[in-house]
Scaffold this active site. Structure first.
Site, PDB file in Angstrom:
ATOM      1  N   HIS A   1     -23.204  28.364   9.178  1.00 38.26           N
ATOM      2  CA  HIS A   1     -24.344  29.298   9.125  1.00 38.26           C
ATOM      3  C   HIS A   1     -24.335  30.111   7.831  1.00 38.26           C
ATOM      4  O   HIS A   1     -23.607  31.095   7.726  1.00 38.26           O
ATOM      5  CB  HIS A   1     -24.294  30.246  10.322  1.00 38.26           C
ATOM      6  CG  HIS A   1     -24.614  29.570  11.612  1.00 38.26           C
ATOM      7  ND1 HIS A   1     -25.880  29.556  12.151  1.00 38.26           N
ATOM      8  CD2 HIS A   1     -23.844  28.866  12.460  1.00 38.26           C
ATOM      9  CE1 HIS A   1     -25.872  28.873  13.279  1.00 38.26           C
ATOM     10  NE2 HIS A   1     -24.645  28.449  13.499  1.00 38.26           N
TER      11      HIS A   1
ATOM     12  N   GLU B   1     -26.561  32.108   6.911  1.00 41.74           N
ATOM     13  CA  GLU B   1     -27.295  33.373   7.091  1.00 41.74           C
ATOM     14  C   GLU B   1     -26.412  34.520   7.554  1.00 41.74           C
ATOM     15  O   GLU B   1     -26.828  35.672   7.487  1.00 41.74           O
ATOM     16  CB  GLU B   1     -28.474  33.160   8.063  1.00 41.74           C
ATOM     17  CG  GLU B   1     -28.102  32.899   9.522  1.00 41.74           C
ATOM     18  CD  GLU B   1     -27.808  31.428   9.846  1.00 41.74           C
ATOM     19  OE1 GLU B   1     -27.328  30.712   8.950  1.00 41.74           O
ATOM     20  OE2 GLU B   1     -28.028  31.014  10.993  1.00 41.74           O
TER      21      GLU B   1
ATOM     22  N   CYS C   1     -26.988  24.040  11.420  1.00 42.76           N
ATOM     23  CA  CYS C   1     -26.338  23.790  12.708  1.00 42.76           C
ATOM     24  C   CYS C   1     -27.241  22.941  13.599  1.00 42.76           C
ATOM     25  O   CYS C   1     -27.469  21.779  13.293  1.00 42.76           O
ATOM     26  CB  CYS C   1     -25.929  25.096  13.365  1.00 42.76           C
ATOM     27  SG  CYS C   1     -24.614  24.865  14.553  1.00 42.76           S
TER      28      CYS C   1
HETATM   29  N1  LIG Z   1     -25.150  27.267  16.478  1.00 39.68           N
HETATM   30  C1  LIG Z   1     -25.760  26.136  16.822  1.00 39.68           C
HETATM   31  O1  LIG Z   1     -26.856  25.799  16.375  1.00 39.68           O
HETATM   32  C2  LIG Z   1     -25.025  25.324  17.892  1.00 39.68           C
HETATM   33  C3  LIG Z   1     -25.773  24.105  18.323  1.00 39.68           C
HETATM   34  C4  LIG Z   1     -25.199  23.479  19.577  1.00 39.68           C
HETATM   35  N2  LIG Z   1     -25.367  24.399  20.682  1.00 39.68           N
HETATM   36  C5  LIG Z   1     -23.725  23.141  19.380  1.00 39.68           C
HETATM   37  O2  LIG Z   1     -22.902  23.619  20.099  1.00 39.68           O
HETATM   38  O3  LIG Z   1     -23.359  22.370  18.518  1.00 39.68           O
END
Ligand SMILES: NC(=O)CC[C@H](N)C(=O)O
Ligand SMILES: Nc1ncnc2c1ncn2[C@@H]1O[C@H](COP(=O)(O)OP(=O)(O)OP(=O)(O)O)[C@@H](O)[C@H]1O
Ligand SMILES: O=c1[nH]c(=O)c2[nH+]cn([C@@H]3O[C@H](COP(=O)(O)O)[C@@H](O)[C@H]3O)c2[nH]1
Ligand SMILES: [Mg+2]
Length: 549
Positions: free
Chosen positions: A191, A193, A96
């Protein structure tokens, strides 16, 4: 408190470095990797290039993972990956925000304002990359591999850096994964994880074991011997006092520290007047025989209740409780006269702090995560503590702490107790805390817990106490009208709360049998004079939290 690291493990084990940009779930990455029996450490994202090179110099560093973040790249210029990470010749995985960090470092482009995706999503995964090869939830009729994943982002990579190829996409996020396989740099928007990403474990294992090529040689037994060695190194011949609550975490911490330094440890159990019914005596009974450690019981009810009088706001209450705990610990540390004549009190305060306490207090490594509530033992600690902190469980989740407790030989009942928050009834009496309220709540809570233990589930034969992760009553300082024995009552309300969870970061409310709720409600209303109404809390976490304050 510095980051957690074990000199011994660094020498012995190959390792993965996780750089934390402040996501709520960074520690889950570490946990998944530990589950794969690979040693790893989490460090803040703003470590220097020199630090990274030094960290890698013994040759044991096999890969780097860049975490997510609540922030956007342009919001915070300190959120950047050290360039050295990309110059070590080892694999890098960005998750992300970590993917944006890779794009930012290597010449790609990241933009906001596109479609946001929160929660479940389906990703088309390109099986030709090593990260996804043979990993999919299902295939489309055209033969594309698909993954069920969990997403939480508003920003997107809109241009890949030179050398990168598309690895995954969703309908609303065309670049949901990218890879430069020559340099072994991988990045995913989702994600892996979190457990909602079904193949998440497989993907992380693929990265750590196959792509980085680490040896899976790390187990809980190592954790004990490594932690014991580290505690000895840290503490030397100084004295330690430990805040003992009788809960799971501080009991496990006590056993671990006791194993490391024996009689240099003194446990301090604080009765702040906000404990459950008969808890003080129970804790002393349990510890004085079983733990073979020194335990001092301090009666501080008047002190805590005095300072809480007239205070309504939850964070203010938590701060006061945190402060008073420290006052007690400091006084006990100063008056400790253990060992020889030259011992001038304890220099260390040990606590059973675990990872969810840290992350929810906004106190993660990078100090970039947001505050949900100040757990008394983390965000509630004053700036000037005057004692060095010893928190050997600070990186572990509850179920890992339990596993550790069992490995240390603690009794099953102690290890599988429901947790009880340090501020106790202080955060279960909404608004101002009064002794009168605490007395009513103690009685209601004891009835609830007793019936949870009595009621067995027919199918599994387990009690509802064992089938729930945490259960308690909450005191609502509002009055409602009732009718009892043909007379009018105008009395207080309690809410019952029971949840099921494995790591306390998310939780579902428990579907308790109606017969059990009926019995509890009727007993509380009949037996506790002053309460005439009982409700059941049907909120999950998130968006609610487990405690009401
Ligand atoms: N979960 C994250 O790493 C989000 C990253 C960033 N805040 C976004 O909105 O894209
Ligand atoms: N009444 C108390 N007396 C002394 N120390 C306490 C007390 N309550 C909490 N603490 C300290 O604060 C830490 C955090 O409390 P917390 O409730 O999260 O953990 P615990 O009580 O050890 O375990 P559990 O989560 O199972 O209740 C404890 O590990 C302990 O060090
Ligand atoms: O020792 C503690 N000190 C605190 O200040 C504190 N606040 C919440 N909790 C416990 O943490 C878990 C998650 O609770 P929440 O969903 O309410 O944040 C649940 O198990 C809560 O009981 C605390 N424990
Ligand atoms: Mg507790």
């Amino acid at each position: 408190m510095g980051y957690y690291s074990i000199a011994y493990s660094r020498r012995m084990h190959q390792k993965i470095l996780i750089l934390d940009f402040g996501s709520q779930v960074t520690q889950l990455i570490a946990r998944r990797i530990r589950e794969a029996h690979v040693f790893c450490e989490v460090h803040p994202c703003d470590v220097t290039d020199d630090w990274v090179r030094d960290y890698a110099k013994d040759g044991n560093l096999k890969g780097v993972i860049l975490s997510g973040s609540h922030a956007s790249l342009w919001e915070d210029e300190t959120l950047r990956a050290p360039q050295a990470v990309f110059e070590l010749g080892i694999p890098v995985l960005g998750i992300c925000f970590g993917m944006y960090a890779i794009a930012a470092a290597l010449g790609g482009k990241v933009e906001g304002g596109h479609k946001r995706e929160f929660g479940y999503a389906e990703v088309r995964a390109r099986g030709h990359t090593k990260l996804f090869e043979g990993i999919q939830d299902y295939a489309t009729p055209e033969g594309h591999g698909m993954l069920h994943v969990w997403m939480s982002h508003g920003d997107n990579v809109t241009e890949m850096p030179p050398g990168f190829k598309l690895m995954a996409s969703t309908e609303s996020c065309p670049i949901a994964g990218m890879a430069d396989e020559e340099r072994r740099f991988y990045a995913v928007q989702f994600h892996p994880e979190v457990t909602h990403t079904k193949q998440g474990n497989a993907i992380l294992k693929r990265f750590v074991l196959d792509i980085c090529g680490t040896r899976p040689d790390w187990v809980m037994g190592d954790y004990i011997s490594e932690a014991v060695e580290k505690i000895r190194q840290q503490v030397g011949d100084e004295e330690v006092i430990l805040g003992l609550s009788g809960g799971v975490d501080s009991s496990v911490a006590a056993a671990l520290i006791h194993r490391a330094i024996g009689d240099q440890l003194t446990c301090v159990f604080v009765d702040h007047g906000l404990l459950r019914l008969n808890e003080g005596d129970m804790v002393m009974d349990m510890f004085v025989g079983k733990l073979h450690a020194k335990v001092i019981r301090v009666d501080a009810a008047a002190q805590f209740l005095g300072h809480l009088a007239g205070v309504n706001e939850p964070e203010a209450k938590r701060k006061i409780i945190g402060r008073e705990f420290v006052e007690v610990f400091k006084a006990e540390a100063a008056s400790l006269k253990a060992g020889g004549a030259d011992v001038k009190g304890a220099k260390w305060l040990a606590q059973g702090t675990i990872y969810p306490d840290v992350i929810e207090s906004g106190g993660a490594k990078s100090k970039k995560a947001v505050l949900i509530k100040s757990h008394h033992n983390v965000g509630g600690l004053p700036e000037q503590l005057g004692l060095k902190l010893l928190e050997p469980l600070r990186e572990l989740f509850k179920d890992e702490v339990r596993e550790l407790g069992v490995a240390l030989g603690l009794p099953h009942d102690m290890v599988y107790r429901h947790p009880f928050p340090g501020p106790g009834l202080g955060v279960r009496i909404l608004g101002e805390v009064k002794k009168e309220y605490a007395d009513l709540l103690r009685k209601a809570d004891a009835i609830f817990i007793e019936e949870l233990r009595n009621f067995k589930d027919a199918e599994s034969g387990k009690s509802w106490y064992d089938l729930t992760s945490q259960a308690f009553a909450v005191f609502l300082p509002v009055k409602s009208v009732g009718v009892m024995g043909d007379g009018r009552t105008y009395d207080y309300v309690v809410a019952l709360r029971a949840v099921q969870t494995s790591d306390f970061m998310t939780a579902d409310w428990a579907e308790l049998p109606y017969a059990l709720l009926k019995k509890v409600s009727s007993r509380i209303i009949n037996e506790v004079r002053g309460i005439n109404r009982v409700t059941y809390d049907v909120s999950s976490k998130p968006p609610a939290t487990i405690e009401w304050e």
